[in-house]
Design a protein around this motif. Structure first.
Motif, PDB file in Angstrom:
ATOM      1  N   MET A   1       0.856  -1.173   0.000  1.00 29.84           N
ATOM      2  CA  MET A   1       0.000   0.000   0.000  1.00 29.84           C
ATOM      3  C   MET A   1       0.906   1.242   0.000  1.00 29.84           C
ATOM      4  SD  MET A   1      -2.417   1.345   3.161  1.00 29.84           S
ATOM      5  CE  MET A   1      -3.987   0.622   2.872  1.00 29.84           C
ATOM      6  N   LYS A   2       0.726   2.104  -0.974  1.00 33.97           N
ATOM      7  CA  LYS A   2       1.516   3.335  -1.112  1.00 33.97           C
ATOM      8  C   LYS A   2       0.715   4.495  -0.540  1.00 33.97           C
ATOM      9  CE  LYS A   2       4.664   6.034  -3.317  1.00 33.97           C
ATOM     10  NZ  LYS A   2       5.523   6.630  -2.337  1.00 33.97           N
ATOM     11  N   ILE A   3       1.364   5.302   0.304  1.00 30.28           N
ATOM     12  CA  ILE A   3       0.728   6.472   0.909  1.00 30.28           C
ATOM     13  C   ILE A   3       1.353   7.724   0.298  1.00 30.28           C
ATOM     14  CG2 ILE A   3       0.307   7.737   3.072  1.00 30.28           C
ATOM     15  CD1 ILE A   3      -1.100   5.060   3.114  1.00 30.28           C
ATOM     16  N   LYS A   4       0.530   8.578  -0.272  1.00 28.84           N
ATOM     17  CA  LYS A   4       1.014   9.812  -0.894  1.00 28.84           C
ATOM     18  C   LYS A   4       1.528  10.800   0.142  1.00 28.84           C
ATOM     19  CE  LYS A   4      -1.092  13.804  -2.277  1.00 28.84           C
ATOM     20  NZ  LYS A   4      -2.215  14.533  -2.156  1.00 28.84           N
ATOM     21  N   GLU A   5       0.770  10.958   1.230  1.00 28.57           N
ATOM     22  CA  GLU A   5       1.142  11.928   2.259  1.00 28.57           C
ATOM     23  C   GLU A   5       2.403  11.493   2.997  1.00 28.57           C
ATOM     24  OE1 GLU A   5      -3.404  11.996   1.977  1.00 28.57           O
ATOM     25  OE2 GLU A   5      -1.873  10.456   2.096  1.00 28.57           O
ATOM     26  N   ILE A   6       3.058  12.459   3.632  1.00 30.88           N
ATOM     27  CA  ILE A   6       4.200  12.172   4.487  1.00 30.88           C
ATOM     28  C   ILE A   6       3.660  11.966   5.900  1.00 30.88           C
ATOM     29  CG2 ILE A   6       6.351  13.086   5.440  1.00 30.88           C
ATOM     30  CD1 ILE A   6       6.667  14.607   2.745  1.00 30.88           C
ATOM     31  N   ILE A   7       4.099  10.920   6.558  1.00 29.05           N
ATOM     32  CA  ILE A   7       3.576  10.571   7.873  1.00 29.05           C
ATOM     33  C   ILE A   7       4.514  11.115   8.950  1.00 29.05           C
ATOM     34  CG2 ILE A   7       2.860   8.684   9.379  1.00 29.05           C
ATOM     35  CD1 ILE A   7       2.470   7.048   6.728  1.00 29.05           C
ATOM     36  N   VAL A   8       3.957  11.858   9.888  1.00 27.08           N
ATOM     37  CA  VAL A   8       4.737  12.402  10.997  1.00 27.08           C
ATOM     38  C   VAL A   8       4.649  11.423  12.164  1.00 27.08           C
ATOM     39  CG1 VAL A   8       5.007  14.297  12.642  1.00 27.08           C
ATOM     40  CG2 VAL A   8       4.334  14.781  10.282  1.00 27.08           C
TER      41      VAL A   8
ATOM     42  N   ARG B   1       7.224  -1.148   7.540  1.00 26.42           N
ATOM     43  CA  ARG B   1       6.800  -2.562   7.494  1.00 26.42           C
ATOM     44  C   ARG B   1       5.353  -2.672   7.022  1.00 26.42           C
ATOM     45  NH1 ARG B   1       9.685  -2.985  12.422  1.00 26.42           N
ATOM     46  NH2 ARG B   1       7.773  -2.737  13.611  1.00 26.42           N
ATOM     47  N   ALA B   2       4.567  -1.626   7.306  1.00 26.52           N
ATOM     48  CA  ALA B   2       3.134  -1.663   7.016  1.00 26.52           C
ATOM     49  C   ALA B   2       2.780  -1.106   5.628  1.00 26.52           C
ATOM     50  CB  ALA B   2       2.371  -0.890   8.081  1.00 26.52           C
TER      51      ALA B   2
END
Length: 185
Positions: free
Chosen positions: A1-8, A20-21
Protein backbone atom coordinates in the motif's frame (compact mmCIF):
# COMPACT_ATOMS: atom_id res chain seq x y z
CA UNK A 1 0.00 0.00 0.00
CA UNK A 2 1.52 3.33 -1.11
CA UNK A 3 0.73 6.47 0.91
CA UNK A 4 1.01 9.81 -0.89
CA UNK A 5 1.14 11.93 2.26
CA UNK A 6 4.20 12.17 4.49
CA UNK A 7 3.58 10.57 7.87
CA UNK A 8 4.74 12.40 11.00
CA UNK A 9 5.91 10.01 13.71
CA UNK A 10 7.86 10.37 16.94
CA UNK A 11 11.03 8.39 16.19
CA UNK A 12 13.06 5.86 14.22
CA UNK A 13 11.24 2.82 15.63
CA UNK A 14 7.93 4.32 14.47
CA UNK A 15 9.40 4.91 10.99
CA UNK A 16 10.45 1.25 10.82
CA UNK A 17 6.94 0.15 11.85
CA UNK A 18 5.39 2.41 9.19
CA UNK A 19 7.72 1.02 6.52
CA UNK A 20 6.80 -2.56 7.49
CA UNK A 21 3.13 -1.66 7.02
CA UNK A 22 3.10 0.68 3.99
CA UNK A 23 5.27 2.36 1.39
CA UNK A 24 5.54 5.89 2.78
CA UNK A 25 7.92 8.65 3.75
CA UNK A 26 8.10 9.92 7.33
CA UNK A 27 9.19 12.94 9.30
CA UNK A 28 10.39 12.13 12.82
CA UNK A 29 9.75 14.64 15.61
CA UNK A 30 12.40 13.03 17.84
CA UNK A 31 10.03 12.90 20.78
CA UNK A 32 7.98 15.66 22.34
CA UNK A 33 10.68 18.35 22.07
CA UNK A 34 9.61 19.25 18.53
CA UNK A 35 11.95 21.87 17.05
CA UNK A 36 10.82 24.77 14.87
CA UNK A 37 12.99 23.25 12.13
CA UNK A 38 10.83 20.11 12.27
CA UNK A 39 7.65 22.23 12.26
CA UNK A 40 8.92 23.97 9.10
CA UNK A 41 9.54 20.55 7.47
CA UNK A 42 5.99 19.52 8.35
CA UNK A 43 4.60 22.78 6.89
CA UNK A 44 6.50 22.19 3.64
CA UNK A 45 5.40 18.55 3.52
CA UNK A 46 1.76 19.61 3.99
CA UNK A 47 2.06 22.13 1.17
CA UNK A 48 3.74 19.69 -1.24
CA UNK A 49 2.21 16.25 -0.51
CA UNK A 50 0.01 16.46 2.55
CA UNK A 51 0.70 15.18 6.06
CA UNK A 52 -0.76 12.48 8.29
CA UNK A 53 0.13 12.73 11.99
CA UNK A 54 0.46 9.33 13.69
CA UNK A 55 1.77 9.70 17.24
CA UNK A 56 1.76 7.33 20.20
CA UNK A 57 -1.56 7.04 22.09
CA UNK A 58 -0.19 8.64 25.26
CA UNK A 59 0.28 12.07 26.83
CA UNK A 60 3.54 12.96 24.99
CA UNK A 61 2.01 11.81 21.68
CA UNK A 62 -1.04 14.00 22.28
CA UNK A 63 1.23 16.93 23.19
CA UNK A 64 3.09 16.55 19.85
CA UNK A 65 -0.22 16.33 17.97
CA UNK A 66 -1.49 19.56 19.59
CA UNK A 67 1.74 21.40 18.78
CA UNK A 68 1.53 20.33 15.13
CA UNK A 69 -2.14 21.38 14.93
CA UNK A 70 -1.16 24.85 16.19
CA UNK A 71 1.30 25.31 13.33
CA UNK A 72 -0.15 23.07 10.60
CA UNK A 73 -3.91 22.97 11.25
CA UNK A 74 -4.96 21.38 7.97
CA UNK A 75 -3.06 18.09 8.22
CA UNK A 76 -4.77 14.71 8.63
CA UNK A 77 -4.67 12.63 11.81
CA UNK A 78 -4.53 8.87 12.28
CA UNK A 79 -4.96 7.11 15.60
CA UNK A 80 -3.93 3.75 17.01
CA UNK A 81 -5.75 2.46 20.07
CA UNK A 82 -3.67 1.83 23.18
CA UNK A 83 -4.49 -1.88 23.11
CA UNK A 84 -2.65 -2.17 19.75
CA UNK A 85 0.34 -0.10 20.90
CA UNK A 86 1.43 -2.33 23.79
CA UNK A 87 4.56 -4.46 23.25
CA UNK A 88 4.33 -8.25 23.41
CA UNK A 89 7.03 -8.13 26.08
CA UNK A 90 8.61 -5.39 28.14
CA UNK A 91 7.19 -1.97 28.85
CA UNK A 92 6.18 1.07 26.87
CA UNK A 93 3.47 2.16 24.54
CA UNK A 94 3.86 3.22 20.96
CA UNK A 95 3.20 3.06 17.25
CA UNK A 96 6.30 0.88 16.88
CA UNK A 97 4.47 -1.99 18.65
CA UNK A 98 1.37 -1.93 16.43
CA UNK A 99 0.94 -4.71 13.87
CA UNK A 100 1.16 -3.63 10.19
CA UNK A 101 -2.57 -4.27 9.66
CA UNK A 102 -3.45 -1.85 12.48
CA UNK A 103 -1.17 0.84 11.04
CA UNK A 104 -2.67 0.33 7.59
CA UNK A 105 -6.20 0.68 8.97
CA UNK A 106 -5.29 3.82 10.97
CA UNK A 107 -3.76 5.48 7.91
CA UNK A 108 -6.74 4.51 5.75
CA UNK A 109 -9.05 6.15 8.30
CA UNK A 110 -6.96 9.35 8.67
CA UNK A 111 -9.12 12.47 8.84
CA UNK A 112 -8.55 16.20 8.80
CA UNK A 113 -9.52 18.17 11.89
CA UNK A 114 -11.57 21.30 11.42
CA UNK A 115 -10.54 24.14 13.71
CA UNK A 116 -13.96 25.81 13.79
CA UNK A 117 -16.64 23.20 13.46
CA UNK A 118 -20.28 23.61 14.44
CA UNK A 119 -21.31 22.16 17.78
CA UNK A 120 -23.62 19.31 16.86
CA UNK A 121 -22.96 17.45 20.09
CA UNK A 122 -22.96 19.40 23.34
CA UNK A 123 -21.10 18.67 26.57
CA UNK A 124 -24.50 17.98 28.12
CA UNK A 125 -25.03 15.27 25.47
CA UNK A 126 -21.75 13.68 26.59
CA UNK A 127 -22.77 13.81 30.25
CA UNK A 128 -26.21 12.36 29.43
CA UNK A 129 -24.53 9.57 27.44
CA UNK A 130 -22.37 8.64 30.44
CA UNK A 131 -19.17 9.69 28.68
CA UNK A 132 -18.22 12.30 31.28
CA UNK A 133 -18.41 11.31 34.92
CA UNK A 134 -19.71 8.01 36.14
CA UNK A 135 -18.16 4.58 36.56
CA UNK A 136 -18.21 3.52 32.89
CA UNK A 137 -17.26 6.86 31.32
CA UNK A 138 -13.61 6.05 30.56
CA UNK A 139 -14.39 2.66 28.99
CA UNK A 140 -17.20 4.18 26.93
CA UNK A 141 -14.95 7.03 25.69
CA UNK A 142 -12.30 4.49 24.70
CA UNK A 143 -14.84 2.53 22.65
CA UNK A 144 -16.44 5.66 21.12
CA UNK A 145 -12.94 6.80 20.07
CA UNK A 146 -12.34 3.43 18.40
CA UNK A 147 -15.67 3.36 16.59
CA UNK A 148 -15.45 6.95 15.34
CA UNK A 149 -11.71 6.61 14.54
CA UNK A 150 -10.77 9.69 16.58
CA UNK A 151 -8.64 8.04 19.27
CA UNK A 152 -9.04 7.95 23.03
CA UNK A 153 -9.55 11.20 24.91
CA UNK A 154 -10.55 12.45 28.32
CA UNK A 155 -14.05 13.95 28.63
CA UNK A 156 -13.07 17.53 27.83
CA UNK A 157 -11.01 16.53 24.80
CA UNK A 158 -13.75 14.22 23.50
CA UNK A 159 -16.06 17.18 22.97
CA UNK A 160 -13.30 19.08 21.18
CA UNK A 161 -12.43 16.12 18.91
CA UNK A 162 -16.04 15.46 18.02
CA UNK A 163 -16.29 19.07 16.84
CA UNK A 164 -12.89 19.14 15.13
CA UNK A 165 -13.62 15.98 13.15
CA UNK A 166 -17.16 17.22 12.45
CA UNK A 167 -18.78 14.07 13.79
CA UNK A 168 -22.48 14.42 13.13
CA UNK A 169 -25.11 13.86 15.79
CA UNK A 170 -26.27 10.79 13.81
CA UNK A 171 -22.75 9.25 13.70
CA UNK A 172 -22.35 9.92 17.41
CA UNK A 173 -25.73 8.38 18.29
CA UNK A 174 -25.00 5.27 16.20
CA UNK A 175 -21.61 4.78 17.87
CA UNK A 176 -23.16 5.32 21.30
CA UNK A 177 -25.89 2.75 20.54
CA UNK A 178 -23.19 0.23 19.63
CA UNK A 179 -21.30 0.91 22.86
CA UNK A 180 -24.42 0.57 24.99
CA UNK A 181 -25.43 -2.61 23.13
CA UNK A 182 -21.99 -4.10 23.76
CA UNK A 183 -22.44 -3.41 27.47
CA UNK A 184 -25.71 -5.36 27.39
CA UNK A 185 -24.15 -8.40 25.69
Amino acid sequence: MKIKEIIVVEGKDDTRAIQRAVNADTIETNGSAVSMETIEKIKLAQKVRGVIVLTDPDFPGEKIRKLIVEHVPDCKHAFIDKKHAIPAYGRGLGVEHAPPSVIQEALKDAQAMEAYAPEWISKDDLIDAGLIGGPKAKVRRMRIGELLKIGYTNGKQLHKRLMMFQISKEEFVEALKSVLQEEQD
